[in-house]
Design a protein around this motif. Structure first.
Motif, PDB file in Angstrom:
ATOM      1  N   PHE A  28      18.547  81.693   9.378  1.00 18.36           N
ATOM      2  CA  PHE A  28      17.785  80.544   8.891  1.00 18.36           C
ATOM      3  C   PHE A  28      18.597  79.562   8.057  1.00 18.36           C
ATOM      4  N   GLU A  29      19.701  79.974   7.469  1.00 14.71           N
ATOM      5  CA  GLU A  29      20.502  79.072   6.629  1.00 14.71           C
ATOM      6  C   GLU A  29      21.981  79.258   6.908  1.00 14.71           C
ATOM      7  N   ARG A  30      22.384  78.983   8.135  1.00 16.07           N
ATOM      8  CA  ARG A  30      23.784  79.202   8.523  1.00 16.07           C
ATOM      9  C   ARG A  30      24.751  78.295   7.798  1.00 16.07           C
ATOM     10  N   ASN A  31      24.347  77.094   7.483  1.00 13.63           N
ATOM     11  CA  ASN A  31      25.274  76.131   6.903  1.00 13.63           C
ATOM     12  C   ASN A  31      25.676  76.482   5.471  1.00 13.63           C
ATOM     13  N   GLN A  32      24.900  77.285   4.757  1.00 10.50           N
ATOM     14  CA  GLN A  32      25.246  77.638   3.382  1.00 10.50           C
ATOM     15  C   GLN A  32      26.195  78.828   3.304  1.00 10.50           C
ATOM     16  N   LYS A  33      26.309  79.588   4.355  1.00  9.24           N
ATOM     17  CA  LYS A  33      27.241  80.721   4.477  1.00  9.24           C
ATOM     18  C   LYS A  33      27.049  81.781   3.392  1.00  9.24           C
ATOM     19  N   GLU A  34      25.822  81.959   2.929  1.00  6.11           N
ATOM     20  CA  GLU A  34      25.545  83.010   1.948  1.00  6.11           C
ATOM     21  C   GLU A  34      25.516  84.388   2.585  1.00  6.11           C
ATOM     22  N   TYR A  35      25.391  84.441   3.887  1.00  6.42           N
ATOM     23  CA  TYR A  35      25.333  85.731   4.569  1.00  6.42           C
ATOM     24  C   TYR A  35      26.643  86.500   4.439  1.00  6.42           C
ATOM     25  N   TYR A  36      27.742  85.816   4.162  1.00  7.57           N
ATOM     26  CA  TYR A  36      29.012  86.519   3.942  1.00  7.57           C
ATOM     27  C   TYR A  36      28.906  87.476   2.752  1.00  7.57           C
ATOM     28  N   HIS A  37      28.242  87.044   1.705  1.00 11.32           N
ATOM     29  CA  HIS A  37      28.086  87.883   0.512  1.00 11.32           C
ATOM     30  C   HIS A  37      27.223  89.106   0.812  1.00 11.32           C
ATOM     31  N   SER A  38      26.174  88.916   1.575  1.00 12.11           N
ATOM     32  CA  SER A  38      25.305  90.041   1.914  1.00 12.11           C
ATOM     33  C   SER A  38      26.035  91.054   2.780  1.00 12.11           C
ATOM     34  N   TRP A  39      26.788  90.563   3.751  1.00 11.59           N
ATOM     35  CA  TRP A  39      27.506  91.490   4.625  1.00 11.59           C
ATOM     36  C   TRP A  39      28.666  92.159   3.889  1.00 11.59           C
ATOM     37  N   LEU A  40      29.242  91.482   2.917  1.00 12.93           N
ATOM     38  CA  LEU A  40      30.268  92.119   2.096  1.00 12.93           C
ATOM     39  C   LEU A  40      29.648  93.221   1.244  1.00 12.93           C
TER      40      LEU A  40
END
Length: 57
Positions: A28-40
């Motif tokens: 839902f929010e690919r442009n903010q790239k916060e998913y990197y933190h969750s996957w880390l």
């Protein structure tokens, strides 16, 4: 059941929580790239559960 295996359930729960959270952020929010933190964070919990299992073997 050894106590180490019960702590692995906690790490597995947290791992899945961060994976699903990262997937939702990616979807839902690919442009903010916060998913990197969750996957880390998910990687950290997987590594921690591996260390707990190896310590008690």
């Amino acid at each position: 059941m050894p106590p180490a295996y019960t702590s692995v359930f906690m790490f597995l729960f947290l791992f899945l929580l961060y994976v699903f959270r990262g997937f939702e952020e990616w979807k839902f929010e690919r442009n903010q790239k916060e998913y990197y933190h969750s996957w880390l964070g998910a990687t950290f919990f997987m590594f921690a559960s591996f260390l707990v299992l190896m310590r008690d073997m």
